[in-house]
Write a protein that holds these residues in place. Structure first.
Motif, PDB file in Angstrom:
ATOM      1  N   PHE A   1       0.871  -1.177   0.000  1.00 35.20           N
ATOM      2  CA  PHE A   1       0.000   0.000   0.000  1.00 35.20           C
ATOM      3  C   PHE A   1       0.908   1.226   0.000  1.00 35.20           C
ATOM      4  CE2 PHE A   1      -2.441  -3.010   2.722  1.00 35.20           C
ATOM      5  CZ  PHE A   1      -3.617  -3.037   2.017  1.00 35.20           C
ATOM      6  N   LYS A   2       0.359   2.374  -0.443  1.00 36.72           N
ATOM      7  CA  LYS A   2       1.059   3.627  -0.157  1.00 36.72           C
ATOM      8  C   LYS A   2       0.666   3.979   1.273  1.00 36.72           C
ATOM      9  CE  LYS A   2       0.590   4.806  -4.941  1.00 36.72           C
ATOM     10  NZ  LYS A   2      -0.566   5.079  -5.795  1.00 36.72           N
ATOM     11  N   LEU A   3       1.619   3.948   2.193  1.00 38.04           N
ATOM     12  CA  LEU A   3       1.302   4.168   3.610  1.00 38.04           C
ATOM     13  C   LEU A   3       1.805   5.542   4.051  1.00 38.04           C
ATOM     14  CD1 LEU A   3       2.401   0.771   5.239  1.00 38.04           C
ATOM     15  CD2 LEU A   3       0.093   1.468   4.570  1.00 38.04           C
ATOM     16  N   LYS A   4       1.020   6.190   4.891  1.00 38.84           N
ATOM     17  CA  LYS A   4       1.466   7.474   5.465  1.00 38.84           C
ATOM     18  C   LYS A   4       1.051   7.508   6.932  1.00 38.84           C
ATOM     19  CE  LYS A   4      -0.543  11.477   4.402  1.00 38.84           C
ATOM     20  NZ  LYS A   4      -0.857  12.622   5.284  1.00 38.84           N
ATOM     21  N   ILE A   5       1.918   8.072   7.742  1.00 37.22           N
ATOM     22  CA  ILE A   5       1.579   8.274   9.166  1.00 37.22           C
ATOM     23  C   ILE A   5       0.988   9.676   9.328  1.00 37.22           C
ATOM     24  CG2 ILE A   5       2.552   8.490  11.503  1.00 37.22           C
ATOM     25  CD1 ILE A   5       2.534   5.598  10.465  1.00 37.22           C
ATOM     26  N   ASN A   6      -0.099   9.777  10.098  1.00 34.51           N
ATOM     27  CA  ASN A   6      -0.678  11.071  10.486  1.00 34.51           C
ATOM     28  C   ASN A   6      -0.480  11.251  11.984  1.00 34.51           C
ATOM     29  OD1 ASN A   6      -1.662  11.906   8.038  1.00 34.51           O
ATOM     30  ND2 ASN A   6      -3.765  11.241   8.417  1.00 34.51           N
ATOM     31  N   THR A   7       0.088  12.354  12.367  1.00 34.30           N
ATOM     32  CA  THR A   7       0.349  12.595  13.787  1.00 34.30           C
ATOM     33  C   THR A   7      -0.229  13.937  14.196  1.00 34.30           C
ATOM     34  OG1 THR A   7       2.397  11.333  13.650  1.00 34.30           O
ATOM     35  CG2 THR A   7       2.204  12.860  15.505  1.00 34.30           C
ATOM     36  N   VAL A   8      -1.084  13.928  15.208  1.00 32.78           N
ATOM     37  CA  VAL A   8      -1.586  15.190  15.759  1.00 32.78           C
ATOM     38  C   VAL A   8      -0.540  15.670  16.772  1.00 32.78           C
ATOM     39  CG1 VAL A   8      -3.447  16.318  17.032  1.00 32.78           C
ATOM     40  CG2 VAL A   8      -3.984  14.499  15.416  1.00 32.78           C
ATOM     41  N   VAL A   9      -0.091  16.899  16.594  1.00 38.06           N
ATOM     42  CA  VAL A   9       0.948  17.448  17.482  1.00 38.06           C
ATOM     43  C   VAL A   9       0.261  18.028  18.718  1.00 38.06           C
ATOM     44  CG1 VAL A   9       2.745  19.213  17.670  1.00 38.06           C
ATOM     45  CG2 VAL A   9       2.509  17.880  15.564  1.00 38.06           C
ATOM     46  N   LEU A  10       0.642  17.518  19.881  1.00 39.57           N
ATOM     47  CA  LEU A  10      -0.062  17.869  21.120  1.00 39.57           C
ATOM     48  C   LEU A  10       0.917  18.446  22.140  1.00 39.57           C
ATOM     49  CD1 LEU A  10      -2.013  14.508  21.186  1.00 39.57           C
ATOM     50  CD2 LEU A  10      -3.047  16.756  20.769  1.00 39.57           C
ATOM     51  N   LYS A  11       0.663  19.680  22.531  1.00 37.26           N
ATOM     52  CA  LYS A  11       1.580  20.377  23.446  1.00 37.26           C
ATOM     53  C   LYS A  11       1.802  19.571  24.718  1.00 37.26           C
ATOM     54  CE  LYS A  11       0.104  24.292  25.244  1.00 37.26           C
ATOM     55  NZ  LYS A  11      -0.364  25.670  25.047  1.00 37.26           N
ATOM     56  N   ASP A  12       0.729  18.936  25.228  1.00 33.91           N
ATOM     57  CA  ASP A  12       0.840  18.267  26.523  1.00 33.91           C
ATOM     58  C   ASP A  12       1.325  16.824  26.425  1.00 33.91           C
ATOM     59  OD1 ASP A  12      -1.357  17.204  25.317  1.00 33.91           O
ATOM     60  OD2 ASP A  12      -2.749  17.521  26.986  1.00 33.91           O
ATOM     61  N   SER A  13       1.664  16.329  25.216  1.00 33.89           N
ATOM     62  CA  SER A  13       2.015  14.896  25.149  1.00 33.89           C
ATOM     63  C   SER A  13       3.204  14.534  24.266  1.00 33.89           C
ATOM     64  CB  SER A  13       0.841  14.057  24.632  1.00 33.89           C
ATOM     65  OG  SER A  13      -0.363  14.462  25.158  1.00 33.89           O
ATOM     66  N   ASN A  14       3.261  15.040  23.019  1.00 33.39           N
ATOM     67  CA  ASN A  14       4.223  14.403  22.101  1.00 33.39           C
ATOM     68  C   ASN A  14       5.186  15.350  21.377  1.00 33.39           C
ATOM     69  OD1 ASN A  14       2.536  15.592  20.253  1.00 33.39           O
ATOM     70  ND2 ASN A  14       1.908  13.696  19.229  1.00 33.39           N
ATOM     71  N   ILE A  15       5.221  16.634  21.737  1.00 35.96           N
ATOM     72  CA  ILE A  15       6.039  17.530  20.898  1.00 35.96           C
ATOM     73  C   ILE A  15       7.528  17.157  20.912  1.00 35.96           C
ATOM     74  CG2 ILE A  15       4.614  19.622  20.637  1.00 35.96           C
ATOM     75  CD1 ILE A  15       5.925  20.806  23.018  1.00 35.96           C
ATOM     76  N   ASP A  16       8.020  16.642  22.047  1.00 33.77           N
ATOM     77  CA  ASP A  16       9.455  16.312  22.088  1.00 33.77           C
ATOM     78  C   ASP A  16       9.765  15.060  21.279  1.00 33.77           C
ATOM     79  OD1 ASP A  16       9.938  18.477  23.641  1.00 33.77           O
ATOM     80  OD2 ASP A  16       9.635  17.385  25.532  1.00 33.77           O
ATOM     81  N   GLU A  17       8.730  14.306  20.961  1.00 35.00           N
ATOM     82  CA  GLU A  17       8.930  13.030  20.274  1.00 35.00           C
ATOM     83  C   GLU A  17       8.828  13.143  18.748  1.00 35.00           C
ATOM     84  OE1 GLU A  17       6.960   8.855  20.394  1.00 35.00           O
ATOM     85  OE2 GLU A  17       6.119  10.071  21.998  1.00 35.00           O
TER      86      GLU A  17
END
Ligand code: SAM
Ligand code: SF4
Length: 338
Positions: free
Chosen positions: A163-179
């Protein structure tokens, strides 16, 4: 089979935009409870209000006859609805007749381990997988469930089927910005582009959205400290603005509904699982296609599509402020589909 009165084959809205992309939410139900998407005690629609797959098929058939070339299946979590594979398989016949270019899917990945092979057989071309973290604790904090390992196994399974695969990530100040840099690196290492999304004020959630919101423009500055970005010529039918990452050779897309308005190139309309057509994710104007479909008045259906083209708004009006408990747009993304 529907009697299709008009094979005009091209849809243009009042602002001259060609509309050839339909997103259809097949269910508002989900096996996760992402904090930015819905409250823990989400009230789901009653089954009688949800379109049957037969009705969804009729609707898609009619839209395809009017010029829709790409259909994205979304939700809620589309793979939790019984009969989904048969529905997609039925849509495949339009691809076989060259009336449809692509059938794509947005999923949280929890069921890809079980369904990848069947999805390939049923004609899915492209899958967007929503993944906001690679850390189990953060995954549980964001989704309120413990399924990260299953999602990662699902991605591995999907990779086997080209498949053509893509990751979608919601950027969340309180959880994942450093990651985020690590997520970009991981996606690219696994052969997938990644799009970063700002959280949008759609439906009430348990917390305050303002505590989660982080501007993608700010995120981009952080990413540029780790990676070299150059504007990419790559485009899809979606809203991502793509940049090539020199260090990995793959793309990172920025979806900025709040920071920058991208509506001038909007080619999309959306049907909710309850059969409401929304011309814009960020506006409330809608057309009730369920009632028209159930009346079997296909001339009215055609007229409703023409009306949709006339009233599709020029742009959304998202805004986000502290303690904005009651959002302007009451429906959740899981009803409209992302
Ligand atoms: N359940 C599937 C999934 O998560 O991929 C499909 C439906 S989900 C509503 C589609 C996309 O919308 C996901 O990428 C999700 O992260 C995103 N999303 C949900 N609520 C959102 C919000 N309030 N703001 C921005 N994106 C949101
Ligand atoms: Fe479910 Fe997708 Fe919403 Fe998360 S974002 S709760 S996976 S519909």
């Amino acid at each position: 089979m529907l009697k299709i009165p008009n094979r005009n084959n091209i849809l243009i809205d009042n602002y001259g935009r060609k509309i050839d992309y339909l997103r259809i939410s097949v269910t508002d139900r989900c096996n996760l409870r992402c904090t930015y998407c819905m409250p823990e005690k989400m009230k789901f629609m009653s089954k009688k209000d949800i379109l049957s797959f037969d009705e969804m098929y009729q609707l898609c058939e009619h839209f395809i006859a009017r010029g829709i070339k790409k259909i994205r299946i979304t939700g809620g979590e589309p793979l939790v609805r019984k009969g989904i594979l048969e529905f997609i398989n039925n849509l495949k016949s339009f691809k076989n007749m060259n009336m449809l270019d692509e059938i794509t899917l947005t999923t949280n990945g929890t069921l890809l381990e079980d369904y990848s092979q069947e999805l390939k057989n049923s004609g899915i071309d492209r899958i967007n997988i929503s993944l906001d973290t690679l850390n189990e604790e953060t995954f549980e904090k964001i989704t309120r469930r413990k399924n990260l390992k299953k999602v990662l196994r699902g991605i591995d399974e999907a990779k086997k089927y080209n498949f053509k695969l893509k990751i979608n990530t919601v950027v969340l100040k309180d959880s994942n910005i450093d990651e985020i840099p690590e997520l970009i690196y991981w996606s690219h290492k696994n052969g997938m582009d990644i799009s970063l999304i700002e959280t949008m004020p759609l439906g009430d959630i348990d917390g305050d959205r303002y505590d989660q919101f982080f501007s993608i423009n700010e995120m981009r500055k952080k990413i540029e400290k780790k990676f070299t970005l150059t504007k990419s010529s790559y485009t899809t039918s979606g809203p991502s603005d793509y940049y090539k990452v020199k260090e990995t050779g793959k793309n990172v897309g920025f979806i900025t509904p709040l920071s920058n308005n991208f509506c001038s190139s909007c080619n999309r309309i959306r049907v909710t699982c309850t059969g409401m057509l929304y011309m814009c994710l960020g506006q409330d104007d809608k057309i009730d296609f369920k009632t028209i479909l159930r009346s079997k008045d296909y001339i009215k259906l055609d007229a409703a599509i023409n009306l949709a083209m006339r009233i599709k708004p020029e742009k959304h009006e998202f805004s986000i402020k502290p303690r904005m408990k009651n959002t302007k747009i009451e429906r959740h993304m899981s009803v409209t589909g992302g």
